[in-house]
Design a protein around this motif. Sequence first.
Motif, mmCIF file in Angstrom:
data_model
loop_
_atom_site.group_PDB
_atom_site.id
_atom_site.type_symbol
_atom_site.label_atom_id
_atom_site.label_comp_id
_atom_site.label_asym_id
_atom_site.label_seq_id
_atom_site.Cartn_x
_atom_site.Cartn_y
_atom_site.Cartn_z
ATOM 1 N N VAL A 25 0.854 -1.184 0.000
ATOM 2 C CA VAL A 25 0.000 0.000 0.000
ATOM 3 C C VAL A 25 0.891 1.236 0.000
ATOM 4 O O VAL A 25 1.676 1.437 0.933
ATOM 5 C CB VAL A 25 -0.925 0.023 1.232
ATOM 6 C CG1 VAL A 25 -1.865 1.234 1.158
ATOM 7 C CG2 VAL A 25 -1.738 -1.263 1.339
ATOM 8 N N LYS A 26 0.787 2.022 -1.052
ATOM 9 C CA LYS A 26 1.467 3.320 -1.114
ATOM 10 C C LYS A 26 0.419 4.382 -0.795
ATOM 11 O O LYS A 26 -0.537 4.577 -1.536
ATOM 12 C CB LYS A 26 2.082 3.553 -2.495
ATOM 13 C CG LYS A 26 3.312 2.716 -2.795
ATOM 14 C CD LYS A 26 3.922 3.104 -4.134
ATOM 15 C CE LYS A 26 5.252 2.374 -4.355
ATOM 16 N NZ LYS A 26 5.037 0.923 -4.553
ATOM 17 N N VAL A 35 -3.100 0.568 -3.966
ATOM 18 C CA VAL A 35 -3.090 -0.756 -3.333
ATOM 19 C C VAL A 35 -2.728 -1.794 -4.390
ATOM 20 O O VAL A 35 -3.254 -1.774 -5.507
ATOM 21 C CB VAL A 35 -4.466 -1.088 -2.718
ATOM 22 C CG1 VAL A 35 -4.462 -2.482 -2.098
ATOM 23 C CG2 VAL A 35 -4.842 -0.044 -1.678
ATOM 24 N N GLN A 36 -1.837 -2.708 -4.013
ATOM 25 C CA GLN A 36 -1.450 -3.802 -4.909
ATOM 26 C C GLN A 36 -1.492 -5.106 -4.115
ATOM 27 O O GLN A 36 -0.788 -5.260 -3.124
ATOM 28 C CB GLN A 36 -0.046 -3.550 -5.467
ATOM 29 C CG GLN A 36 0.373 -4.528 -6.545
ATOM 30 C CD GLN A 36 1.609 -4.055 -7.299
ATOM 31 O OE1 GLN A 36 1.676 -2.923 -7.742
ATOM 32 N NE2 GLN A 36 2.593 -4.938 -7.427
ATOM 33 N N ASN A 206 -14.071 0.079 4.499
ATOM 34 C CA ASN A 206 -14.631 -1.048 5.238
ATOM 35 C C ASN A 206 -13.860 -2.344 4.987
ATOM 36 O O ASN A 206 -14.407 -3.430 5.172
ATOM 37 C CB ASN A 206 -16.102 -1.254 4.851
ATOM 38 C CG ASN A 206 -16.998 -0.160 5.414
ATOM 39 O OD1 ASN A 206 -16.839 0.222 6.563
ATOM 40 N ND2 ASN A 206 -17.910 0.344 4.611
ATOM 41 N N LEU A 207 -12.626 -2.239 4.570
ATOM 42 C CA LEU A 207 -11.793 -3.410 4.296
ATOM 43 C C LEU A 207 -10.515 -3.359 5.125
ATOM 44 O O LEU A 207 -9.957 -2.281 5.359
ATOM 45 C CB LEU A 207 -11.419 -3.470 2.807
ATOM 46 C CG LEU A 207 -12.555 -3.790 1.822
ATOM 47 C CD1 LEU A 207 -12.029 -3.723 0.404
ATOM 48 C CD2 LEU A 207 -13.146 -5.164 2.095
ATOM 49 N N ASP A 208 -10.070 -4.517 5.567
ATOM 50 C CA ASP A 208 -8.789 -4.637 6.251
ATOM 51 C C ASP A 208 -7.686 -4.906 5.234
ATOM 52 O O ASP A 208 -7.900 -5.583 4.229
ATOM 53 C CB ASP A 208 -8.809 -5.799 7.257
ATOM 54 C CG ASP A 208 -9.807 -5.569 8.382
ATOM 55 O OD1 ASP A 208 -10.077 -4.397 8.695
ATOM 56 O OD2 ASP A 208 -10.304 -6.565 8.935
ATOM 57 N N ALA A 271 -6.452 -1.809 9.798
ATOM 58 C CA ALA A 271 -7.802 -2.292 10.082
ATOM 59 C C ALA A 271 -8.826 -1.315 9.545
ATOM 60 O O ALA A 271 -8.579 -0.106 9.455
ATOM 61 C CB ALA A 271 -7.986 -2.484 11.585
ATOM 62 N N GLN A 272 -9.994 -1.845 9.174
ATOM 63 C CA GLN A 272 -11.055 -0.994 8.641
ATOM 64 C C GLN A 272 -11.537 -0.004 9.691
ATOM 65 O O GLN A 272 -11.549 -0.285 10.886
ATOM 66 C CB GLN A 272 -12.217 -1.855 8.155
ATOM 67 C CG GLN A 272 -12.826 -2.753 9.216
ATOM 68 C CD GLN A 272 -13.994 -3.536 8.676
ATOM 69 O OE1 GLN A 272 -14.973 -2.962 8.214
ATOM 70 N NE2 GLN A 272 -13.891 -4.861 8.721
ATOM 71 N N LYS A 273 -11.896 1.186 9.222
ATOM 72 C CA LYS A 273 -12.426 2.246 10.075
ATOM 73 C C LYS A 273 -11.549 2.487 11.298
ATOM 74 O O LYS A 273 -12.021 2.500 12.439
ATOM 75 C CB LYS A 273 -13.861 1.914 10.519
ATOM 76 C CG LYS A 273 -14.876 1.847 9.393
ATOM 77 C CD LYS A 273 -15.115 3.212 8.777
ATOM 78 C CE LYS A 273 -16.183 3.167 7.703
ATOM 79 N NZ LYS A 273 -16.407 4.491 7.084
#
Length: 457
Positions: A25-26, A35-36, A206-208, A271-273
Amino acid sequence: NNMFILKMILLYILICGVLTAQTTVKIYNQGRALVQEERTKKFTQRGKQSLLIQKIPHAADPSSVNLFSDDIQFLSKEYLYRPISIESLLNANTGKEIELVKYGDDGSITFSTKGKLISNVNTPIFEIDDKIVVNPPYSYRFPEIPDGITDYPYLNCVIDSESKNGSYTLAYITGGIDWEAEYNLYLTSEKTSEIEGWYSIRNDNNLDYKDADVTLVSGAVNFESSGGAPKFKSHRTTAMAFSGDSQSMQPETSHTEEYFLFHLPEKITLAQKSQIRHKFVTENKLPYKTVYHISHSLSRFRRNTPAQTNEIPVFVRLKLIAKDVGNFQIPAGTFKVYEKENGSLTYIGSGSSGIVEDDDIIKLEIGKTQDILCTFTIKGYKINKDSGEAELNAVFDNRKDKPVSIEWIEQFSDGRWEITNTKIKYEQLDAYRALFTVEVSAHSKKEINFKAKIEKE
């Protein structure tokens, strides 16, 4: 037993699969991230077939989605977002029978029938008991959520796979992820301080992103988007520090001509949020210098002005040297400044700084001081079409228990002003500004007078 051994083997395979899957993640300090993800897929056959790629955040830019693979050829990709709603459930069941119900006050079903959904273009139209009913006054019950309806966007791809065990890389630019550097500066004496530096990274999606290899990008990168950077909401905050009071992990830095990269040396989970703070610097004996400064301007006076007096606030600037903070590039960020005495903190202000390194000076403007008063009096200000003259009186009242040095910048309305009479030395910064350095002892006043003249061409 054999069952236990089998479970351990399956667990080992699962753990290895998690460890080998990579996510990078850059994060840009403009509310965007690249995101890769490396993903794997087990197919039932080789050759041409469909592939659903799920778990893409809502804030992802569909035009930025890229797919790469050595053993999968992507023939087409369709970006779909069909969130769960009454409309999407009805659309997915057009031409099918749907249970129509009524509920009582206690929530129990008081009536139930079935009707065939004929159309749901503008309003639901049913066939019930061989009659056409438009928007009947019932609630709906569905046996399941149809395929293709999910709270997250996904890609529907047509592929040609050379293997049953395929792997591919998914890359996209998304909003909802941001970072900034935060610093706590504790003044422990008149010349020394302590500092903590933290990367503050927030994930509003909403994604980790588990065990992500994170790089923080600093610089003005152009994102072709009209939506602007997302506005973040409040989240739970998790502070993470490395072991040891002074053993912070320094970032790995690199740069291009346009921006700077700070690579976190350890993988972290976004972590999400959530918002996570990651310490990257601690220095317990950091020298600093306090500079008191004011600015006064004669340029705002026009023509002949009678005598008038004004009180000018004195501002406080703290100066640090970048290499004293750390022997690496120091990210831009906000510095919260405290006075620290016997473990007790007093907040005295905050300032910000851009990217600095080596001998660069960090200049923090933290506010005004209440212990130094400056009064400026214009004794005379006369100007005509050929020439002009001005006379200024300045009184500096130091109420502190220590001597202070005040940097005073005087601004002139024209580059041809010349100071003709003063007992204090000054530095001509440019055609419009002169710098005076005023030394005032503790609990004392100093008075300064000067005259200036202008000769017009």
